[in-house]
Design a protein around this motif. Structure first.
Motif, PDB file in Angstrom:
ATOM      1  N   THR A 272      -2.425   9.644 -40.848  1.00 29.93           N
ATOM      2  CA  THR A 272      -1.098   9.564 -41.476  1.00 29.93           C
ATOM      3  C   THR A 272      -1.214   8.607 -42.655  1.00 29.93           C
ATOM      4  O   THR A 272      -2.034   7.681 -42.609  1.00 29.93           O
ATOM      5  CB  THR A 272      -0.016   9.043 -40.499  1.00 29.93           C
ATOM      6  N   THR A 273      -0.390   8.835 -43.672  1.00 25.52           N
ATOM      7  CA  THR A 273      -0.527   7.958 -44.837  1.00 25.52           C
ATOM      8  C   THR A 273      -0.054   6.538 -44.522  1.00 25.52           C
ATOM      9  O   THR A 273      -0.570   5.572 -45.060  1.00 25.52           O
ATOM     10  CB  THR A 273       0.272   8.511 -46.035  1.00 25.52           C
ATOM     11  N   SER A 274       0.905   6.409 -43.611  1.00 23.29           N
ATOM     12  CA  SER A 274       1.426   5.070 -43.323  1.00 23.29           C
ATOM     13  C   SER A 274       0.619   4.350 -42.242  1.00 23.29           C
ATOM     14  O   SER A 274       0.798   3.162 -42.024  1.00 23.29           O
ATOM     15  CB  SER A 274       2.877   5.186 -42.868  1.00 23.29           C
ATOM     16  N   GLY A 275      -0.202   5.110 -41.496  1.00 25.30           N
ATOM     17  CA  GLY A 275      -0.944   4.483 -40.390  1.00 25.30           C
ATOM     18  C   GLY A 275      -0.136   4.480 -39.099  1.00 25.30           C
ATOM     19  O   GLY A 275      -0.612   4.109 -38.044  1.00 25.30           O
ATOM     20  N   GLY A 276       1.122   4.914 -39.201  1.00 37.01           N
ATOM     21  CA  GLY A 276       1.967   4.965 -38.002  1.00 37.01           C
ATOM     22  C   GLY A 276       2.510   6.362 -37.812  1.00 37.01           C
ATOM     23  O   GLY A 276       2.381   7.216 -38.685  1.00 37.01           O
ATOM     24  N   VAL A 277       3.103   6.607 -36.662  1.00 35.53           N
ATOM     25  CA  VAL A 277       3.724   7.900 -36.428  1.00 35.53           C
ATOM     26  C   VAL A 277       4.813   7.727 -35.360  1.00 35.53           C
ATOM     27  O   VAL A 277       4.686   6.861 -34.485  1.00 35.53           O
ATOM     28  CB  VAL A 277       2.671   8.962 -36.008  1.00 35.53           C
ATOM     29  N   VAL A 278       5.868   8.520 -35.484  1.00 37.78           N
ATOM     30  CA  VAL A 278       6.948   8.405 -34.487  1.00 37.78           C
ATOM     31  C   VAL A 278       6.595   9.263 -33.273  1.00 37.78           C
ATOM     32  O   VAL A 278       6.189  10.418 -33.422  1.00 37.78           O
ATOM     33  CB  VAL A 278       8.295   8.848 -35.099  1.00 37.78           C
ATOM     34  N   ILE A 279       6.744   8.685 -32.095  1.00 35.16           N
ATOM     35  CA  ILE A 279       6.475   9.415 -30.858  1.00 35.16           C
ATOM     36  C   ILE A 279       7.793   9.669 -30.124  1.00 35.16           C
ATOM     37  O   ILE A 279       8.590   8.741 -29.894  1.00 35.16           O
ATOM     38  CB  ILE A 279       5.533   8.591 -29.937  1.00 35.16           C
ATOM     39  N   ASN A 280       8.020  10.933 -29.812  1.00 36.23           N
ATOM     40  CA  ASN A 280       9.188  11.302 -29.002  1.00 36.23           C
ATOM     41  C   ASN A 280       8.749  11.221 -27.541  1.00 36.23           C
ATOM     42  O   ASN A 280       7.984  12.043 -27.056  1.00 36.23           O
ATOM     43  CB  ASN A 280       9.624  12.729 -29.377  1.00 36.23           C
ATOM     44  N   MET A 281       9.251  10.211 -26.839  1.00 38.52           N
ATOM     45  CA  MET A 281       8.746   9.954 -25.478  1.00 38.52           C
ATOM     46  C   MET A 281       9.192  10.989 -24.450  1.00 38.52           C
ATOM     47  O   MET A 281       8.544  11.187 -23.447  1.00 38.52           O
ATOM     48  CB  MET A 281       9.229   8.584 -24.998  1.00 38.52           C
ATOM     49  N   GLU A 282      10.355  11.600 -24.669  1.00 33.72           N
ATOM     50  CA  GLU A 282      10.980  12.445 -23.637  1.00 33.72           C
ATOM     51  C   GLU A 282      11.059  11.654 -22.333  1.00 33.72           C
ATOM     52  O   GLU A 282      10.644  12.107 -21.269  1.00 33.72           O
ATOM     53  CB  GLU A 282      10.206  13.758 -23.453  1.00 33.72           C
ATOM     54  N   TRP A 283      11.677  10.454 -22.431  1.00 34.70           N
ATOM     55  CA  TRP A 283      11.692   9.570 -21.266  1.00 34.70           C
ATOM     56  C   TRP A 283      12.630  10.033 -20.152  1.00 34.70           C
ATOM     57  O   TRP A 283      12.609   9.487 -19.061  1.00 34.70           O
ATOM     58  CB  TRP A 283      11.903   8.119 -21.675  1.00 34.70           C
ATOM     59  N   GLY A 284      13.426  11.060 -20.414  1.00 31.07           N
ATOM     60  CA  GLY A 284      14.272  11.606 -19.349  1.00 31.07           C
ATOM     61  C   GLY A 284      13.436  12.061 -18.165  1.00 31.07           C
ATOM     62  O   GLY A 284      13.903  12.098 -17.019  1.00 31.07           O
ATOM     63  N   ASN A 285      12.177  12.393 -18.427  1.00 27.02           N
ATOM     64  CA  ASN A 285      11.292  12.899 -17.374  1.00 27.02           C
ATOM     65  C   ASN A 285      10.464  11.783 -16.728  1.00 27.02           C
ATOM     66  O   ASN A 285       9.640  12.054 -15.851  1.00 27.02           O
ATOM     67  CB  ASN A 285      10.356  13.955 -17.971  1.00 27.02           C
ATOM     68  N   PHE A 286      10.697  10.528 -17.156  1.00 27.91           N
ATOM     69  CA  PHE A 286       9.936   9.398 -16.593  1.00 27.91           C
ATOM     70  C   PHE A 286      10.152   9.322 -15.090  1.00 27.91           C
ATOM     71  O   PHE A 286      11.254   9.591 -14.594  1.00 27.91           O
ATOM     72  CB  PHE A 286      10.424   8.108 -17.272  1.00 27.91           C
ATOM     73  N   TRP A 287       9.107   8.959 -14.364  1.00 31.56           N
ATOM     74  CA  TRP A 287       9.296   8.726 -12.934  1.00 31.56           C
ATOM     75  C   TRP A 287       8.422   7.580 -12.463  1.00 31.56           C
ATOM     76  O   TRP A 287       7.304   7.389 -12.938  1.00 31.56           O
ATOM     77  CB  TRP A 287       9.009   9.989 -12.103  1.00 31.56           C
ATOM     78  N   SER A 288       8.951   6.794 -11.524  1.00 35.37           N
ATOM     79  CA  SER A 288       8.167   5.714 -10.927  1.00 35.37           C
ATOM     80  C   SER A 288       8.736   5.457  -9.538  1.00 35.37           C
ATOM     81  O   SER A 288       9.954   5.590  -9.322  1.00 35.37           O
ATOM     82  CB  SER A 288       8.319   4.455 -11.790  1.00 35.37           C
ATOM     83  N   SER A 289       7.865   5.065  -8.617  1.00 29.47           N
ATOM     84  CA  SER A 289       8.342   4.778  -7.261  1.00 29.47           C
ATOM     85  C   SER A 289       9.219   3.525  -7.262  1.00 29.47           C
ATOM     86  O   SER A 289       9.891   3.233  -6.282  1.00 29.47           O
ATOM     87  CB  SER A 289       7.147   4.578  -6.332  1.00 29.47           C
ATOM     88  N   HIS A 290       9.220   2.769  -8.348  1.00 26.88           N
ATOM     89  CA  HIS A 290      10.060   1.566  -8.396  1.00 26.88           C
ATOM     90  C   HIS A 290      11.520   1.885  -8.729  1.00 26.88           C
ATOM     91  O   HIS A 290      12.375   1.007  -8.675  1.00 26.88           O
ATOM     92  CB  HIS A 290       9.514   0.590  -9.445  1.00 26.88           C
ATOM     93  N   LEU A 291      11.808   3.119  -9.102  1.00 30.48           N
ATOM     94  CA  LEU A 291      13.206   3.459  -9.437  1.00 30.48           C
ATOM     95  C   LEU A 291      14.043   3.440  -8.147  1.00 30.48           C
ATOM     96  O   LEU A 291      13.605   3.973  -7.126  1.00 30.48           O
ATOM     97  CB  LEU A 291      13.284   4.831 -10.099  1.00 30.48           C
ATOM     98  N   PRO A 292      15.216   2.831  -8.211  1.00 30.42           N
ATOM     99  CA  PRO A 292      16.040   2.719  -7.005  1.00 30.42           C
ATOM    100  C   PRO A 292      16.760   4.037  -6.698  1.00 30.42           C
ATOM    101  O   PRO A 292      17.883   4.255  -7.134  1.00 30.42           O
ATOM    102  CB  PRO A 292      17.038   1.610  -7.369  1.00 30.42           C
ATOM    103  N   ARG A 293      16.112   4.882  -5.939  1.00 31.20           N
ATOM    104  CA  ARG A 293      16.646   6.228  -5.700  1.00 31.20           C
ATOM    105  C   ARG A 293      17.424   6.266  -4.379  1.00 31.20           C
ATOM    106  O   ARG A 293      16.956   5.744  -3.359  1.00 31.20           O
ATOM    107  CB  ARG A 293      15.472   7.182  -5.628  1.00 31.20           C
ATOM    108  N   THR A 294      18.571   6.907  -4.393  1.00 32.60           N
ATOM    109  CA  THR A 294      19.397   6.989  -3.175  1.00 32.60           C
ATOM    110  C   THR A 294      19.376   8.431  -2.646  1.00 32.60           C
ATOM    111  O   THR A 294      18.910   9.348  -3.333  1.00 32.60           O
ATOM    112  CB  THR A 294      20.861   6.618  -3.484  1.00 32.60           C
TER     113      THR A 294
END
Ligand code: BGC
Length: 508
Positions: A272-294
């Protein structure tokens, strides 16, 4: 007293004893039911708790998953999608641009006039609800509706007629997971938020839109295809150059941020010319056993259109919060009579929307009039006593507080991954940052109704970010509210991309 009198007296005494026994029995049963309610509520509150220790575990899990998602395709539930946006708008953009925003219950069309020097000279927006039927129709019907709406909008414009928009650049905000192939093309990976137009999956969304525009006789050019989080980041950066990440908390949720190009290991040879790039995380799909799930989250997921997907989104975003609350009251209604006879409306999914839930939560009248009204009009639950209305507010509070605090943990996870949380990133536990004079001012742009229009949610979120970061680091991190940011940002990206003749991002 004669025999008759004695008989009557004994009869009366027996009757009173029987009545008293029935009443005591009822009271005991009702007290038992009340305790069942209290127990169910306590259990719910405990399962949904987000003490700062747990939030820090979520922060770490988010940062670790971000690394994994950047390291290899499919390496994490976080998709960490390449957006092909490397240069964010810097305020020098000029001219009139259009943008379309498709993504939630409403569809938006915008026209903005940029005047250079970080100025927006004019800004018109039209919102239209997307007919429910179209959300599950065919791609042709869906894009025809969008193209027709844009045509009507252009024709309504004061100074511009169809001929005058010929060749004009358009920014297209499409708020679903898309695998981009360039800054102005990309294929839909999957639908979220209740959309299900099957023939669209894996199709190029820009091509579909461009074809629909031609069918309607609109000669416009889609110069940028962006996720709503990327649009929000673009407008945030246009207004304040220290903006490096953006979060959307509306019907769905997501985040994006500016990453170093060499950190995107899965795209070997990314230039990339700037050396950076935007990343779309799609964090809606994140999962971890630490999430307080009921148990309510588990049921909601199992009955959803996309089980085992968008787990984080289902605990956080506007599409789901009202429904979690509905599930809690439904269970309480099955276990007790505190909401009167069981209402059939309570058993129907999505019968309590998040805006109505927020209105109950924010009811500050002494007798919680709004709570009573919403219960009556929406869920057919009548004459609820004040102590039960207070329970309603408590349930809304638990659901909203958890959601806001989890978003805060997600944001700090991004700061940790990018070395802006004062801990020196995920490879080191040492606290540097302020002490070594390295802390930079960091702005995170935040868009979406939960943040912009739901005050308690916003306060919980801001408070939790400060709590996790601690008082030394927190002053360096600023959350900035963006209204309509995603659409405006797409128009700005259309502006900055139309000015360039060559692609500035290449994957060799
Ligand atoms: C989508 C994202 C979008 C977010 C917010 C999610 O359901 O997957 O692409 O950015 O909603 O609109």
């Amino acid at each position: 007293m004669g025999r008759l009198g004695l008989g009557i007296a004994v009869g009366c005494a027996a009757a009173s004893c029987a009545i008293a026994a029935v009443m005591v029995g009822r009271r005991v049963r009702s007290r038992k039911r009340w305790w069942r309610v209290v127990r169910a509520l306590d259990e719910f509150e405990e399962a949904a708790a987000t003490p700062v220790g747990r939030l820090r575990q979520v922060v770490d899990a988010m940062a670790v998953e971000m690394h994994a998602g950047l390291a290899s395709e499919g390496g994490s539930k976080l998709k960490m999608l390449l957006t092909f946006v490397d240069n964010l708008p810097d305020g020098s953009e000029n001219g009139i641009y259009y943008a379309l925003h498709v993504g939630g219950t409403n569809f938006r069309i915008l026209r903005i006039q940029l005047g250079g020097q970080r100025s927006i000279l004019g800004h018109d927006v039209e919102r239209k609800p997307i007919p429910q039927l179209l959300m599950t129709s065919t791609s042709e019907e869906f894009f025809d509706f969008i193209a027709l709406s844009l045509k009507e909008f252009v024709e309504k414009g004061n100074d511009l007629q169809l001929a005058q928009v010929r060749g004009k650049d358009l920014g297209f905000t499409f708020s679903f997971p898309v695998k981009q192939t360039s800054v102005s093309s990309g294929t839909l990976i999957k639908w979220t938020k209740g959309f299900a137009i099957e023939d669209m999956v894996e199709k190029d969304v820009v091509q579909c839109l461009q074809e629909a525009l031609s069918r309607r006789g609109l000669d416009m050019n889609v110069a940028a295809l962006v996720n709503d989080s990327v649009g929000t980041l673009a407008v945030g950066h246009f207004l304040d150059k220290d903006t490096v990440a953006a979060v959307v908390i509306g019907t769905g949720t997501n985040a994006c941020y500016l990453e170093r190009a060499d950190a995107v290991i899965k795209c070997q040879g990314l230039l990339t010319t700037s050396g950076g790039v935007v990343i779309n995380m799609e964090w809606g799909n994140f999962w971890s056993s630490h999430l307080p799930r009921t148990s309510y989250d588990i049921d909601l997921d199992a009955e959803s259109q996309n089980p085992n997907e968008q787990g984080f989104e289902k605990m956080i975003s506007g599409m789901y919060l009202g429904d979690i609350v509905r599930r809690v009251i439904f269970r309480l209604s099955l276990e007790s009579d505190i909401f009167g006879a069981l209402s059939s409306k309570l058993s129907t999914r999505f019968n309590l929307s998040t805006p109505l839930m927020a209105a109950m939560h924010e009811d500050d009248s002494p007798d919680l009039k709004e709570v009573a009204k919403i219960l009556e009009e929406t869920l057919d639950i009548h004459d609820v006593p004040l102590k039960v209305r207070k329970i309603m507010v408590r349930i809304c509070d638990v659901v909203t507080r958890r959601a806001a605090r989890l978003v805060a943990a997600g944001i700090v996870g991004i700061l940790k991954k990018t070395g802006r949380d004062g801990t020196g990133g995920i490879t080191s536990g040492r606290v540097k940052g302020v002490k070594s004079g390295k802390m930079r001012r960091t702005v995170v742009a935040v868009e979406g109704g939960l943040y912009t229009s739901y005050t308690i949610f916003r306060e919980y979120l801001n408070e939790a970010v400060a709590e996790i970061l601690g008082e030394e680091i927190a002053p360096y991190v600023i959350l900035k509210m963006m209204e309509d940011g995603s659409g405006i940002g797409a128009a700005m990206l259309a502006a900055s991309n139309s000015a360039r003749s060559v692609d500035t991002v290449q994957v060799l």
